[in-house]
Design an enzyme around this catalytic site. Sequence first.
Site, short mmCIF file in Angstrom:
data_model
loop_
_atom_site.label_atom_id
_atom_site.label_comp_id
_atom_site.label_asym_id
_atom_site.label_seq_id
_atom_site.Cartn_x
_atom_site.Cartn_y
_atom_site.Cartn_z
N HIS A 69 81.26 78.33 -57.93
CA HIS A 69 81.51 76.89 -58.08
C HIS A 69 80.27 76.21 -58.65
O HIS A 69 79.18 76.77 -58.64
CB HIS A 69 81.84 76.28 -56.71
CG HIS A 69 80.68 76.36 -55.76
ND1 HIS A 69 80.46 77.46 -54.95
CD2 HIS A 69 79.65 75.50 -55.52
CE1 HIS A 69 79.37 77.27 -54.25
NE2 HIS A 69 78.83 76.09 -54.58
N THR A 71 78.34 72.93 -57.75
CA THR A 71 78.22 71.83 -56.77
C THR A 71 77.97 70.51 -57.50
O THR A 71 77.12 70.45 -58.39
CB THR A 71 77.04 72.09 -55.80
OG1 THR A 71 77.23 73.36 -55.17
CG2 THR A 71 76.92 71.00 -54.75
N HIS A 153 75.01 73.71 -62.49
CA HIS A 153 74.93 75.16 -62.61
C HIS A 153 75.92 75.85 -61.68
O HIS A 153 76.49 75.21 -60.79
CB HIS A 153 73.52 75.62 -62.21
CG HIS A 153 73.30 75.45 -60.73
ND1 HIS A 153 72.96 74.22 -60.19
CD2 HIS A 153 73.45 76.30 -59.69
CE1 HIS A 153 72.89 74.35 -58.87
NE2 HIS A 153 73.19 75.59 -58.54
N THR A 155 75.70 79.13 -59.15
CA THR A 155 74.86 80.19 -58.57
C THR A 155 75.62 81.51 -58.65
O THR A 155 76.75 81.61 -58.17
CB THR A 155 74.52 79.87 -57.10
OG1 THR A 155 73.77 78.66 -57.05
CG2 THR A 155 73.70 80.99 -56.46
P1 A2P Z 1 74.29 75.84 -55.20
O1 A2P Z 1 75.03 74.65 -55.63
O2 A2P Z 1 73.10 76.11 -56.03
O3 A2P Z 1 75.15 77.07 -55.17
P2 A2P Z 1 74.76 76.44 -48.17
O4 A2P Z 1 75.65 77.65 -48.17
O5 A2P Z 1 73.30 76.77 -48.26
O6 A2P Z 1 75.09 75.50 -47.06
O7 A2P Z 1 75.08 75.66 -49.52
C1 A2P Z 1 76.39 75.34 -49.87
C2 A2P Z 1 76.41 74.93 -51.33
O8 A2P Z 1 75.73 73.69 -51.50
C3 A2P Z 1 75.74 75.90 -52.27
O9 A2P Z 1 76.58 75.97 -53.39
C4 A2P Z 1 74.38 75.30 -52.53
O10 A2P Z 1 73.70 75.59 -53.72
C5 A2P Z 1 74.63 73.82 -52.37
N1 A2P Z 1 73.47 73.15 -51.75
C6 A2P Z 1 72.89 73.45 -50.56
N2 A2P Z 1 71.91 72.60 -50.27
C7 A2P Z 1 71.83 71.72 -51.31
C8 A2P Z 1 71.00 70.60 -51.62
N3 A2P Z 1 70.04 70.18 -50.79
N4 A2P Z 1 71.20 69.96 -52.79
C9 A2P Z 1 72.15 70.36 -53.63
N5 A2P Z 1 72.97 71.41 -53.41
C10 A2P Z 1 72.82 72.08 -52.26
#
Ligand code: A2P
Length: 222
Positions: A69, A71, A153, A155
């Site tokens: 996904h 975010t 992006h 991940t």
């Molecule tokens: P990303 O968007 O790079 O994949 P987690 O599993 O750590 O709780 O994170 C859930 C999702 O939210 C993941 O997709 C993660 O990164 C994104 N995410 C986590 N923390 C943040 C943050 N502080 N700011 C933006 N995106 C975040």
Amino acid sequence: GPLEEMSIPLFFGFFLLSSIQDKIRCTSMDFLKTLDTLEPFKTHMTDFTGKPDKEVDLEQYFKATGTLHCTTKYCNYGKAEGAKEYAQKQAVKDLYGSTFELALGALFVTPRTVGARVSLTEEQLLLWPDDAEKEAESSVPAAASLPLGSRAHITLGCAEGVEPVQTGLDLLDILALQQEGQKAELVVEMELGSLTYYGEGRWLLLLREPICALACFSSYYK
Ligand code: A2P
């Protein structure tokens, strides 16, 4: 009240349809496999291993991170700054559940993460928080001066002990170097596109053909 907070998700984002997820995972694996065999990558392998003469298997090095996904807003069930405001935005309500075509223009690798850069359209930018780049300033000082949507992006994998939030920071870091006009240390032409090295284990592959990925704008609760 607490009930209201419960209704705000962990995060909002564009969720890739499953057939395209498989395709992107394959492309990403192919890229890592090829990168691993390139002489210029081997030359800079210590960026990843920390010691000379040690090999790294990139396919093993990065761990998969669940459903693919992009975010848009991390809300942490309402606890993150601006979460409630985002959930109430008109565009978020109007476009919730809609399908979009995401354009993936580049793949990037660092010793911490591997990801795909997403180039958002004007309409998709309506769903992008105004402060997403600025929020990253403590990690990437130049982030706030980058265009809106720069952090977008997907991940694709994280090294052991690295949280997925790092992927967007790694992308901003590379884009900041590009913006500063730092001369890339080297460029390699690959079948998929041109690969640039930015030092300290930072590699970006600009795709010859952007990957078009269908994705649904929705939210995630763990
Ligand atoms: P990303 O968007 O790079 O994949 P987690 O599993 O750590 O709780 O994170 C859930 C999702 O939210 C993941 O997709 C993660 O990164 C994104 N995410 C986590 N923390 C943040 C943050 N502080 N700011 C933006 N995106 C975040």
